[in-house]
Design a protein around this motif. Sequence first.
Motif, PDB file in Angstrom:
ATOM      1  N   UNK A 170       7.596  -1.252  -0.031  1.00 35.43           N
ATOM      2  CA  UNK A 170       6.408  -0.831   0.710  1.00 35.43           C
ATOM      3  C   UNK A 170       5.125  -0.865  -0.125  1.00 35.43           C
ATOM      4  N   UNK A 171       5.230  -1.279  -1.374  1.00 34.81           N
ATOM      5  CA  UNK A 171       4.063  -1.316  -2.244  1.00 34.81           C
ATOM      6  C   UNK A 171       3.412  -2.690  -2.216  1.00 34.81           C
ATOM      7  N   UNK A 172       2.249  -2.779  -1.615  1.00 33.18           N
ATOM      8  CA  UNK A 172       1.462  -4.008  -1.692  1.00 33.18           C
ATOM      9  C   UNK A 172       0.921  -4.137  -3.116  1.00 33.18           C
ATOM     10  N   UNK A 173       1.138  -5.281  -3.737  1.00 34.79           N
ATOM     11  CA  UNK A 173       0.747  -5.467  -5.123  1.00 34.79           C
ATOM     12  C   UNK A 173      -0.747  -5.762  -5.258  1.00 34.79           C
ATOM     13  N   UNK A 174      -1.315  -5.251  -6.321  1.00 37.29           N
ATOM     14  CA  UNK A 174      -2.736  -5.488  -6.578  1.00 37.29           C
ATOM     15  C   UNK A 174      -2.967  -6.970  -6.843  1.00 37.29           C
ATOM     16  N   UNK A 175      -3.980  -7.527  -6.186  1.00 34.39           N
ATOM     17  CA  UNK A 175      -4.320  -8.925  -6.372  1.00 34.39           C
ATOM     18  C   UNK A 175      -3.626  -9.868  -5.413  1.00 34.39           C
ATOM     19  N   UNK A 176      -2.723  -9.354  -4.575  1.00 32.70           N
ATOM     20  CA  UNK A 176      -2.001 -10.229  -3.642  1.00 32.70           C
ATOM     21  C   UNK A 176      -2.954 -10.736  -2.561  1.00 32.70           C
ATOM     22  N   UNK A 177      -2.797 -11.997  -2.216  1.00 29.13           N
ATOM     23  CA  UNK A 177      -3.573 -12.578  -1.111  1.00 29.13           C
ATOM     24  C   UNK A 177      -2.724 -13.637  -0.427  1.00 29.13           C
ATOM     25  N   UNK A 178      -2.946 -13.814   0.851  1.00 33.67           N
ATOM     26  CA  UNK A 178      -2.245 -14.819   1.644  1.00 33.67           C
ATOM     27  C   UNK A 178      -3.032 -15.032   2.926  1.00 33.67           C
ATOM     28  N   UNK A 179      -2.811 -16.158   3.571  1.00 33.20           N
ATOM     29  CA  UNK A 179      -3.494 -16.436   4.833  1.00 33.20           C
ATOM     30  C   UNK A 179      -3.191 -15.342   5.849  1.00 33.20           C
TER      31      UNK A 179
ATOM     32  N   UNK B 271      -3.595 -12.181   5.590  1.00 33.97           N
ATOM     33  CA  UNK B 271      -3.344 -10.858   5.030  1.00 33.97           C
ATOM     34  C   UNK B 271      -4.662 -10.123   4.808  1.00 33.97           C
ATOM     35  N   UNK B 272      -4.765  -8.949   5.422  1.00 33.74           N
ATOM     36  CA  UNK B 272      -5.987  -8.154   5.297  1.00 33.74           C
ATOM     37  C   UNK B 272      -5.720  -6.785   4.680  1.00 33.74           C
ATOM     38  N   UNK B 273      -4.488  -6.554   4.245  1.00 38.39           N
ATOM     39  CA  UNK B 273      -4.140  -5.259   3.668  1.00 38.39           C
ATOM     40  C   UNK B 273      -4.698  -5.087   2.268  1.00 38.39           C
ATOM     41  N   UNK B 274      -4.547  -3.889   1.746  1.00 38.92           N
ATOM     42  CA  UNK B 274      -4.997  -3.605   0.389  1.00 38.92           C
ATOM     43  C   UNK B 274      -3.819  -3.122  -0.438  1.00 38.92           C
ATOM     44  N   UNK B 275      -4.012  -3.096  -1.747  1.00 38.01           N
ATOM     45  CA  UNK B 275      -2.887  -2.712  -2.612  1.00 38.01           C
ATOM     46  C   UNK B 275      -2.589  -1.230  -2.463  1.00 38.01           C
ATOM     47  N   UNK B 276      -1.338  -0.879  -2.759  1.00 40.38           N
ATOM     48  CA  UNK B 276      -0.885   0.496  -2.593  1.00 40.38           C
ATOM     49  C   UNK B 276       0.167   0.592  -1.501  1.00 40.38           C
ATOM     50  N   UNK B 277       0.568   1.814  -1.184  1.00 40.25           N
ATOM     51  CA  UNK B 277       1.635   2.048  -0.213  1.00 40.25           C
ATOM     52  C   UNK B 277       1.193   1.682   1.196  1.00 40.25           C
ATOM     53  N   UNK B 278       1.896   0.743   1.801  1.00 36.32           N
ATOM     54  CA  UNK B 278       1.519   0.303   3.142  1.00 36.32           C
ATOM     55  C   UNK B 278       1.831   1.374   4.188  1.00 36.32           C
ATOM     56  N   UNK B 279       2.782   2.260   3.914  1.00 35.87           N
ATOM     57  CA  UNK B 279       3.050   3.366   4.838  1.00 35.87           C
ATOM     58  C   UNK B 279       1.897   4.373   4.819  1.00 35.87           C
ATOM     59  N   UNK B 280       1.259   4.512   3.680  1.00 32.48           N
ATOM     60  CA  UNK B 280       0.053   5.341   3.567  1.00 32.48           C
ATOM     61  C   UNK B 280      -1.073   4.707   4.378  1.00 32.48           C
ATOM     62  N   UNK B 281      -1.221   3.399   4.233  1.00 37.72           N
ATOM     63  CA  UNK B 281      -2.262   2.681   4.973  1.00 37.72           C
ATOM     64  C   UNK B 281      -2.029   2.762   6.475  1.00 37.72           C
ATOM     65  N   UNK B 282      -0.768   2.691   6.888  1.00 34.99           N
ATOM     66  CA  UNK B 282      -0.437   2.784   8.309  1.00 34.99           C
ATOM     67  C   UNK B 282      -0.902   4.116   8.884  1.00 34.99           C
ATOM     68  N   UNK B 283      -0.634   5.195   8.167  1.00 28.12           N
ATOM     69  CA  UNK B 283      -1.054   6.516   8.631  1.00 28.12           C
ATOM     70  C   UNK B 283      -2.574   6.584   8.761  1.00 28.12           C
ATOM     71  N   UNK B 284      -3.276   6.042   7.782  1.00 25.87           N
ATOM     72  CA  UNK B 284      -4.734   6.041   7.843  1.00 25.87           C
ATOM     73  C   UNK B 284      -5.232   5.232   9.036  1.00 25.87           C
ATOM     74  N   UNK B 285      -4.622   4.086   9.270  1.00 21.77           N
ATOM     75  CA  UNK B 285      -5.041   3.218  10.378  1.00 21.77           C
ATOM     76  C   UNK B 285      -4.840   3.885  11.731  1.00 21.77           C
ATOM     77  N   UNK B 286      -3.745   4.649  11.860  1.00 22.74           N
ATOM     78  CA  UNK B 286      -3.414   5.266  13.143  1.00 22.74           C
ATOM     79  C   UNK B 286      -3.936   6.684  13.285  1.00 22.74           C
ATOM     80  N   UNK B 287      -4.693   7.153  12.290  1.00 25.55           N
ATOM     81  CA  UNK B 287      -5.265   8.493  12.373  1.00 25.55           C
ATOM     82  C   UNK B 287      -4.227   9.596  12.243  1.00 25.55           C
ATOM     83  N   UNK B 288      -3.128   9.294  11.541  1.00 24.75           N
ATOM     84  CA  UNK B 288      -2.073  10.277  11.313  1.00 24.75           C
ATOM     85  C   UNK B 288      -2.082  10.699   9.850  1.00 24.75           C
ATOM     86  N   UNK B 289      -1.289  11.707   9.532  1.00 22.32           N
ATOM     87  CA  UNK B 289      -1.107  12.067   8.136  1.00 22.32           C
ATOM     88  C   UNK B 289       0.122  11.340   7.619  1.00 22.32           C
ATOM     89  N   UNK B 290       0.102  10.990   6.347  1.00 18.08           N
ATOM     90  CA  UNK B 290       1.230  10.233   5.794  1.00 18.08           C
ATOM     91  C   UNK B 290       2.521  11.034   5.717  1.00 18.08           C
TER      92      UNK B 290
END
Length: 269
Positions: free
Chosen positions: A121-130, A132-151
């Motif tokens: 679940x850890x997006x690596x720093x510096x990763x890029x792909x066609x 892909x708009x995510x950022x590095x760090x825990x993607x489950x954390x990002x999901x909670x932020x995107x959906x307005x929930x707490x992690x």
Amino acid sequence: MSEVKPGFARDWIEFTDPNDEAEIFKCDLTWLTSYWSCIYGNGCKGVFADRPNDGCCTEGAMYSDEDDEARVLKAAADLTPEMWQFFDEARPKHLGGKLQISDKDEDGERKTRTVKDSCIFLNRKGYSADGFTGSFGCVLHHLAQKEGRHFVDTKPDVCWQLPLRRSFETREVGEREYSITVIGEYERLAWGDGGDDFDWYCTSNTEAHVGIEPVYISNRTELIALMSQDAYDILARHCDGRTAAIKELDKRKLPLFVIQHPASLAAER
């Protein structure tokens, strides 16, 4: 700026669980009124020196029980390839199968998978792909932020609880037995022998004691999940009184009668 030595004295408060008179909470006021703050992405060196951008995610997360794994699996189903670097690696082996997000450690205990030497679940720093708009760090954390929930709702128990530690004790008084729920710091020692292997650790490190609010406020949601709202309200009143007393004594330049976290004290200097 460095990690303070373990084993320092702490102030504790005990009170009866307002929802169960046979239960007692024992809470570490020194930790809960400290100014620790997660500095992942802003100075965190990672627990292993050769993987500084992993934070504490290198080895994956142990599940606390089947419900924990099921909740993470449900959250992972909401992830998209635009958000998650390892979306393809997690696809089910068979049509209609489960996402491949879990495996077992050397003791047979279930945990999140590791892919390319760190948690899936850890997006690596510096990763890029066609696409892909995510950022590095825990993607489950990002999901909670995107959906307005707490992690708390999306991450494994051990991940959202850290750096809080809930443990349990039993106390016998005459013929009566009490259950003690201990709320404190998940310090390096709490990891057992594994903690000695960490090259850097945050909870008693001055570099991480830079929060604008004490832990009992910044981690309010996590504490409520661990204790209940009613118990947290009692804890918060004790913490409010303690922080007010510290500020008043500091203003008057009087010696403290409470024990402050040495990492927070050092960070102030």
